[in-house]
Write a protein that holds these residues in place. Structure first.
Motif, PDB file in Angstrom:
ATOM      1  N   SER A  60     -10.737  -1.009   4.098  1.00 23.77           N
ATOM      2  CA  SER A  60      -9.864  -0.233   3.212  1.00 23.77           C
ATOM      3  C   SER A  60      -8.416  -0.296   3.675  1.00 23.77           C
ATOM      4  O   SER A  60      -7.492  -0.421   2.855  1.00 23.77           O
ATOM      5  CB  SER A  60     -10.336   1.226   3.157  1.00 23.77           C
ATOM      6  N   ALA A  61      -8.207  -0.221   4.988  1.00 28.58           N
ATOM      7  CA  ALA A  61      -6.850  -0.290   5.526  1.00 28.58           C
ATOM      8  C   ALA A  61      -6.237  -1.664   5.268  1.00 28.58           C
ATOM      9  O   ALA A  61      -5.051  -1.778   4.931  1.00 28.58           O
ATOM     10  CB  ALA A  61      -6.866   0.022   7.022  1.00 28.58           C
ATOM     11  N   GLU A  62      -7.032  -2.714   5.424  1.00 32.58           N
ATOM     12  CA  GLU A  62      -6.533  -4.067   5.167  1.00 32.58           C
ATOM     13  C   GLU A  62      -6.229  -4.257   3.684  1.00 32.58           C
ATOM     14  O   GLU A  62      -5.244  -4.904   3.319  1.00 32.58           O
ATOM     15  CB  GLU A  62      -7.557  -5.093   5.637  1.00 32.58           C
ATOM     16  N   ARG A  63      -7.050  -3.672   2.821  1.00 26.15           N
ATOM     17  CA  ARG A  63      -6.793  -3.760   1.379  1.00 26.15           C
ATOM     18  C   ARG A  63      -5.474  -3.068   1.030  1.00 26.15           C
ATOM     19  O   ARG A  63      -4.699  -3.561   0.207  1.00 26.15           O
ATOM     20  CB  ARG A  63      -7.953  -3.140   0.604  1.00 26.15           C
ATOM     21  N   LEU A  64      -5.221  -1.932   1.658  1.00 25.92           N
ATOM     22  CA  LEU A  64      -3.951  -1.245   1.439  1.00 25.92           C
ATOM     23  C   LEU A  64      -2.789  -2.103   1.932  1.00 25.92           C
ATOM     24  O   LEU A  64      -1.735  -2.178   1.284  1.00 25.92           O
ATOM     25  CB  LEU A  64      -3.961   0.102   2.160  1.00 25.92           C
ATOM     26  N   SER A  65      -2.980  -2.769   3.061  1.00 27.35           N
ATOM     27  CA  SER A  65      -1.923  -3.599   3.634  1.00 27.35           C
ATOM     28  C   SER A  65      -1.564  -4.765   2.717  1.00 27.35           C
ATOM     29  O   SER A  65      -0.380  -5.035   2.470  1.00 27.35           O
ATOM     30  CB  SER A  65      -2.363  -4.124   5.001  1.00 27.35           C
ATOM     31  N   ILE A  66      -2.564  -5.465   2.185  1.00 27.23           N
ATOM     32  CA  ILE A  66      -2.257  -6.611   1.328  1.00 27.23           C
ATOM     33  C   ILE A  66      -1.705  -6.151  -0.023  1.00 27.23           C
ATOM     34  O   ILE A  66      -0.911  -6.865  -0.645  1.00 27.23           O
ATOM     35  CB  ILE A  66      -3.481  -7.532   1.135  1.00 27.23           C
ATOM     36  N   SER A  67      -2.097  -4.960  -0.471  1.00 29.53           N
ATOM     37  CA  SER A  67      -1.545  -4.433  -1.723  1.00 29.53           C
ATOM     38  C   SER A  67      -0.071  -4.084  -1.556  1.00 29.53           C
ATOM     39  O   SER A  67       0.750  -4.373  -2.437  1.00 29.53           O
ATOM     40  CB  SER A  67      -2.331  -3.195  -2.171  1.00 29.53           C
ATOM     41  N   THR A  68       0.263  -3.485  -0.421  1.00 31.81           N
ATOM     42  CA  THR A  68       1.663  -3.166  -0.136  1.00 31.81           C
ATOM     43  C   THR A  68       2.497  -4.437  -0.050  1.00 31.81           C
ATOM     44  O   THR A  68       3.623  -4.500  -0.561  1.00 31.81           O
ATOM     45  CB  THR A  68       1.762  -2.376   1.181  1.00 31.81           C
ATOM     46  N   ALA A  69       1.938  -5.469   0.582  1.00 33.44           N
ATOM     47  CA  ALA A  69       2.640  -6.753   0.666  1.00 33.44           C
ATOM     48  C   ALA A  69       2.831  -7.361  -0.719  1.00 33.44           C
ATOM     49  O   ALA A  69       3.874  -7.962  -1.009  1.00 33.44           O
ATOM     50  CB  ALA A  69       1.864  -7.711   1.566  1.00 33.44           C
ATOM     51  N   LEU A  70       1.843  -7.204  -1.590  1.00 34.52           N
ATOM     52  CA  LEU A  70       1.967  -7.715  -2.959  1.00 34.52           C
ATOM     53  C   LEU A  70       3.141  -7.067  -3.671  1.00 34.52           C
ATOM     54  O   LEU A  70       3.959  -7.755  -4.302  1.00 34.52           O
ATOM     55  CB  LEU A  70       0.676  -7.449  -3.733  1.00 34.52           C
ATOM     56  N   PHE A  71       3.252  -5.749  -3.582  1.00 34.67           N
ATOM     57  CA  PHE A  71       4.346  -5.055  -4.255  1.00 34.67           C
ATOM     58  C   PHE A  71       5.698  -5.528  -3.725  1.00 34.67           C
ATOM     59  O   PHE A  71       6.651  -5.712  -4.495  1.00 34.67           O
ATOM     60  CB  PHE A  71       4.204  -3.541  -4.070  1.00 34.67           C
ATOM     61  N   SER A  72       5.779  -5.751  -2.420  1.00 41.05           N
ATOM     62  CA  SER A  72       7.030  -6.240  -1.831  1.00 41.05           C
ATOM     63  C   SER A  72       7.349  -7.651  -2.312  1.00 41.05           C
ATOM     64  O   SER A  72       8.499  -7.974  -2.622  1.00 41.05           O
ATOM     65  CB  SER A  72       6.933  -6.219  -0.301  1.00 41.05           C
ATOM     66  N   ASN A  73       6.330  -8.494  -2.380  1.00 36.89           N
ATOM     67  CA  ASN A  73       6.543  -9.884  -2.793  1.00 36.89           C
ATOM     68  C   ASN A  73       6.957 -10.007  -4.254  1.00 36.89           C
ATOM     69  O   ASN A  73       7.551 -11.016  -4.649  1.00 36.89           O
ATOM     70  CB  ASN A  73       5.271 -10.697  -2.556  1.00 36.89           C
ATOM     71  N   LEU A  74       6.646  -8.991  -5.055  1.00 38.68           N
ATOM     72  CA  LEU A  74       6.971  -9.039  -6.485  1.00 38.68           C
ATOM     73  C   LEU A  74       8.343  -8.453  -6.812  1.00 38.68           C
ATOM     74  O   LEU A  74       8.785  -8.542  -7.962  1.00 38.68           O
ATOM     75  CB  LEU A  74       5.904  -8.288  -7.293  1.00 38.68           C
TER      76      LEU A  74
END
Length: 220
Positions: A46-60
């Motif tokens: 769950s923590a890793e999923r949150l991490s990659i989701s946060t990175a997605l928002f930054s990348n967009l």
């Protein structure tokens, strides 16, 4: 502003062993140190999923801003055209500028957005594949439903962030360096800018070899 809709491919990792996973999925799991048999617990996933989701928002963020700028440039051109009776030359310039805008959005901005989301989906589906505790009996249809339920709020959030950015830039354009929706520079205003974006189109349209999604390219 209607956000572009990203449509991911169906979940395809159900029932696969680690060695049967796509190479890109294996590479992500290796880099993230999530390779079985040392798979993490549910909280770590769950923590890793949150991490990659946060990175997605930054990348967009920059992609969102480019979409917003293209929309505001269209509004500015339409308002300028509505002042008085436009000449034939002015109409032709307007049409040419609109064509350059569409070429930029559909040939550059949206393909880059799709690449960002495709890369995210490789990681996201890998984490779904890891999350097997208590789901050993799941059918492929169960895994598809489980993945989609986890994914929907994240994709919805990307759309909400784009709309929110559009509202902020539209109401407070000075914060972003231009006034009355007029950009200090425009990728649609000169053939030089268009040539620059065309050169980068080849790299923007190449997606991951193993997985990807499809962008339903609505832009208004």
């Amino acid at each position: 502003m209607i956000p572009p809709v990203y449509q991911p491919l169906p979940y395809a990792l159900s029932g696969l062993s680690y060695t049967q996973l796509p190479i890109s999925t294996q590479q992500y799991l290796q880099n993230a140190k999530l390779v079985p048999p040392h798979a993490p617990d549910v909280n770590f996933i769950s923590a890793e999923r949150l991490s990659i989701s946060t990175a997605l928002f930054s990348n967009l963020i920059m992609n969102d801003l480019n979409l917003v700028k293209s929309r505001l440039a269209t509004i500015a051109m339409a308002r300028n055209l509505a002042i008085g009776i436009p000449s034939e030359a002015k109409l032709q310039r307007h049409v040419a500028a609109q064509e350059r805008r569409l070429q930029y959005v559909f040939g550059n901005v949206l393909p880059k957005r799709e690449l960002i989301l495709d890369a995210f989906m490789i990681q996201f589906d890998a984490l779904v594949w890891l999350d097997q505790q208590g789901r050993e009996h799941y059918t492929p249809e169960d895994w598809q439903s489980y993945r989609d339920a986890l994914l929907k709020p994240i994709l919805d959030n990307t759309s909400e962030r784009l709309v929110a950015l559009y509202k902020v830039v539209r109401t407070r354009p000075v914060l972003f360096g231009y006034h009355n929706h007029r950009l200090p520079y425009s990728p649609f205003g000169s053939s030089r800018a268009t040539r620059g974006h065309t050169r980068s189109r080849g790299s923007a349209t190449r997606g991951p070899a193993d997985r990807g999604g499809r962008m339903l390219r609505r832009h208004s």
